[in-house]
Design a protein around this motif. Structure first.
Motif: not given
Length: 396
Positions: A21-26, A33-47
């Motif tokens: 829910s905190a992620h969704l609020d951000e 809503y697409s290919n934004g900060p959360k996507t970049a964060e996920l790419e870094a985390a899975l890297g």
């Protein structure tokens, strides 16, 4: 016994909702809503998690395969060797880039491509070998790599099921030129819908995938042309609309990235729980007449880190067993009822029944049982007793 679904993640989402829910609020506050900060964060985390130099988020696992093949230069007239026993996308992705899937039989223990048959399949048109890591363990990548190196072929991995699997300390998807992950909801790391990722250590391959996922535009296009009024309607905005390659629209949604970021925090715990459940299945199913084969992790020269994405057994009268379990309220999944060389869309390749006997045998005998972190040992015991009752008529 209450119904046991093949898969559910309801409990985990209830437990993880505050973080999600905190992620969704951000996301809502950002307006991206697409290919934004959360996507970049996920790419870094899975890297970091996989050790990949590049982890590139895309719309789904099939797109990941198609984009990987395209970025690797696979196209019309080329041949790619794939196992005859796998999910449809392992072959359809090859066809979608204009190449020809060349089928290989499988190792009966791992269900992965059998390297022993590779040499006979290689022609002057062969450009790549695409092993698939299925169910709980990697393919024999050392043997595949040896053949590929001898013939100057690329190795591209369908590691859609492979999150967490490692061979010799290297994560699946990074044992060749590149690989993919799928985050379909049932996967070990699953989203709320479709999502996927390309993994590679190759800078050029990664740059091409990033362009192809966003209509061929350079990866900096979104930063160069943010949404909203633009004081420079020609300069940066014009560059952002330039398609340097003919790409597609396969950007990851921010909601899926947020879901995956949330679930990534418990991934290793979930993998350990899956291993415990798999061991419990094996102990309770061993010795039941009609259960022909249980999963076994094949040892290689390099250390194997298995991950039980599904618990797959081979059983006599598989379809009747599935009907019996369904009537008892137990969900199952049949992997894969029609091998790839027998799919109608590949009839033009001219294969006949009997061409790949081990793949065909597996397609008639394999079935996956419920396996997910929320599954209880009581539920698991009920599944095993239902299987025992089918084959013996006894519940003890």
């Amino acid at each position: 016994m209450d119904a046991v679904p093949f898969f559910t993640q309801a409990e985990s989402f209830e437990r993880q909702w505050p973080r999600l829910s905190a992620h969704l609020d951000e996301i809502c506050e950002s307006g991206v809503y697409s290919n934004g900060p959360k996507t970049a964060e996920l790419e870094a985390a899975l890297g970091r998690y996989t050790g990949a130099r590049h982890a590139i988020a895309v719309g789904n696992g099939t797109d990941a395969l198609v984009l990987l093949l395209r970025a690797a230069g696979i196209g019309p007239g080329d041949e790619v060797i794939v196992p005859a026993f796998s999910f449809f996308a392992s072959a359809s992705s090859v066809a979608l880039v204009g190449a020809v899937p060349v089928f290989a039989d499988i190792d009966p223990l791992t269900y992965a491509l059998d390297p022993a048959g590779l040499e006979a399949l290689i022609t002057p048109r062969t450009k790549a070998i695409m092993p698939v890591h299925l169910f709980c363990q990697p393919a024999d990548m050392a043997a595949v790599a040896e053949v590929a190196e001898r013939h100057g072929l690329l190795v591209l991995e369908d590691s859609a099921e492979g999150i967490g699997m490692r061979l010799g300390g290297r994560h699946t998807g990074l044992l060749g030129a590149g690989g993919v992950l799928s985050f379909f909801p049932t996967k070990t790391l699953g989203a709320l819908g479709d999502a996927g990722m390309v993994l590679t250590d190759d800078d050029r391959l990664a740059d091409t995938v990033r362009r192809l996922r966003d209509h061929g535009r350079p990866a900096t296009a979104r930063a160069a042309a943010p949404p909203g009024p633009r004081p420079d309607p020609v300069g940066r905005a014009e560059r952002a609309l330039q398609g340097e390659l003919v790409g597609t629209n396969s950007k990851m949604d921010e909601i899926q990235a947020a879901t995956l970021l949330t679930k990534l925090t418990t991934l290793d715990e979930d993998i350990r729980r899956r291993a415990l459940l798999a061991d419990a299945y094996s102990r309770r199913l061993r010795g039941i007449p009609g259960v022909r084969r249980l999963p076994s992790v094949v040892q290689h020269e390099a250390e194997v880190d298995p991950v039980f994405y599904v618990y797959l057994i081979e059983a006599d009268r598989r379809d009747a067993l599935v009907a019996h379990l369904t009537a008892a309220g137990i969900g199952t999944e049949t992997y894969y009822p029609l091998p790839l060389h027998r799919q109608p869309c590949f009839a033009h390749l001219g294969h006949q029944q009997g061409d790949f006997p081990r793949a065909e045998a597996a397609s008639h005998r394999t079935v996956a049982l419920p396996l997910y972190p929320e599954l209880t040992l009581t539920q698991l015991g009920g599944v095993c007793e239902a299987i025992r009752s089918f084959f013996t008529g006894s519940t003890s």
